[in-house]
Design a protein around this motif. Structure first.
Motif, short mmCIF file in Angstrom:
data_model
loop_
_atom_site.label_atom_id
_atom_site.label_comp_id
_atom_site.label_asym_id
_atom_site.label_seq_id
_atom_site.Cartn_x
_atom_site.Cartn_y
_atom_site.Cartn_z
N VAL A 173 0.86 -1.18 0.00
CA VAL A 173 0.00 0.00 0.00
C VAL A 173 0.90 1.23 0.00
CG1 VAL A 173 -1.76 1.30 1.25
CG2 VAL A 173 -1.81 -1.21 1.27
N MET A 174 0.62 2.17 -0.90
CA MET A 174 1.41 3.39 -0.96
C MET A 174 0.54 4.59 -0.62
SD MET A 174 3.70 4.96 -4.08
CE MET A 174 5.01 6.12 -3.66
N LYS A 175 1.15 5.52 0.11
CA LYS A 175 0.56 6.84 0.29
C LYS A 175 1.42 7.83 -0.47
CE LYS A 175 0.61 11.07 2.16
NZ LYS A 175 1.71 12.06 2.15
N THR A 176 0.81 8.64 -1.32
CA THR A 176 1.54 9.69 -2.00
C THR A 176 0.62 10.90 -2.14
OG1 THR A 176 2.97 10.20 -3.90
CG2 THR A 176 0.96 8.93 -4.34
N ASP A 177 1.16 11.98 -2.72
CA ASP A 177 0.42 13.23 -2.81
C ASP A 177 0.14 13.59 -4.26
OD1 ASP A 177 0.48 13.54 -0.04
OD2 ASP A 177 2.39 14.61 -0.09
N ASP A 178 -0.74 14.58 -4.46
CA ASP A 178 -1.09 14.98 -5.82
C ASP A 178 -0.09 15.96 -6.43
OD1 ASP A 178 -1.70 17.35 -4.57
OD2 ASP A 178 -3.85 17.32 -5.04
N ASP A 179 1.03 16.21 -5.73
CA ASP A 179 2.12 16.99 -6.34
C ASP A 179 3.36 16.11 -6.51
OD1 ASP A 179 2.77 16.76 -3.65
OD2 ASP A 179 3.55 18.81 -3.48
#
Length: 318
Positions: A173-179
């Protein structure tokens, strides 16, 4: 993307016997001496012809497509859920990020799903527009929380995933941002030979003499068992550890519990884009700080995202 086969692979011609002669000559003559290849319409099979007599005395010429079975699908070596944390009003950003992922070459033998994640949508206009997005793209996850950045949103995401996707769990599972621009195939290659449990991977952030107490919030990966632990760890809530800089807090949870012991630092292949936008790397896994369209455009230029666009009289590229 595979094209749909015709609605029916059988073609039936019914005609009086006098008319049938011409039809047989043009269409069925090669098949009169048995099953011959007439054509396959790209279906990977053969089209056989036969004649049948009906009860009313008319003769039907029937062409039946015999389709070879599709080759067996290769089982993925790993699966990855990429959660892009964003906000309801950022429609344009989501469209850019969605295209940025869709136009990448697929990761070999991997199941990768990208989902856009935000908290409850309180604005009635946003609620309607987000509903349209969800219906069209099917890639929206709305969590049961109040929209925020460092007041529990990441906890809500990681703790909800094991329940939301219990029927088809992922390896990671990855958490990342919209930038952040993530090069999915490069990340999958990094994960391919890693363990499937107790993994914590990203841009390692040194602090207090420790080389990797936590991973930078631009994007980090945990294995499914770590996310499952977060979803059941009552001590996180008891310490009120859901509030605070989200990447630092995730590291704190794992450090106190002795979780995520298989740690991998992808620095410098994960990095922030500089002010001058001149520090791109050809071996990039993820580049962060793409805060405006100018930075996204520079990223697409560097990685040749639009270099293969087909010429067309409908558009004129500079």
């Amino acid at each position: 993307m595979s094209m749909k086969a015709p609605a029916s692979n059988s073609y039936v011609l019914l005609a009086p016997l006098g008319v049938l002669v011409l039809v047989v000559v043009v269409f069925l003559l090669p098949s009169l001496n048995g099953s011959q290849r007439v054509g396959s319409d790209g279906l990977g099979g053969v089209m056989c012809a036969r004649r049948t007599a009906g009860a009313d005395g008319y003769t039907a010429a029937v062409a039946v497509a015999v389709v070879d079975p599709p080759p067996p699908r290769e089982e993925p070596e790993l699966s990855l859920l990429v959660g892009v944390l964003t906000m309801p009003k950022r429609y344009e950003r989501r469209d850019i990020v969605r295209l940025a992922y869709a136009l990448q070459p697929p990761a070999v033998r991997a199941r990768v799903d990208v989902r856009f994640v935000f908290c409850r949508v309180s604005d009635p206009v946003d609620a309607q527009l987000v509903a349209l997005e969800a219906m069209r793209h099917g890639d929206i996850v709305v969590l049961n929380c109040t929209e925020n950045m460092n007041d529990g949103k990441t906890y809500a995401y990681l703790s909800s995933i094991p329940r939301l996707f219990a029927s088809a769990p992922y390896d990671y599972v990855m958490k990342t941002d919209d930038d952040t621009y993530l090069r999915v195939a490069r990340l999958v290659d990094e994960l391919r030979h890693k363990p499937r449990d107790d993994v914590y991977l990203g841009y390692g952030y040194a602090m207090g003499g420790q080389p990797m107490p936590f991973m930078h919030g631009m994007g980090y990966v945990v294995s499914w068992d770590v996310a499952t632990w977060v979803s059941t760890a009552e001590e996180i809530l008891a310490r009120n550890d859901t509030e605070g800089p989200e990447d630092l807090m995730v590291g704190k949870w794992l450090n106190l519990a002795g979780r995520g012991r298989n740690r991998y630092d992808l620095k410098p292949r994960m990095y922030d884009l500089s002010w001058d936008m001149d520090n791109f790397r050809p071996d990039t896994v993820a580049v962060h700080m793409l805060k405006d369209n100018r930075r996204w455009a520079a990223t697409f230029i560097y990685f040749n995202v639009t270099a293969g666009i087909d010429p067309s009289k409908l558009h004129h590229s500079p």
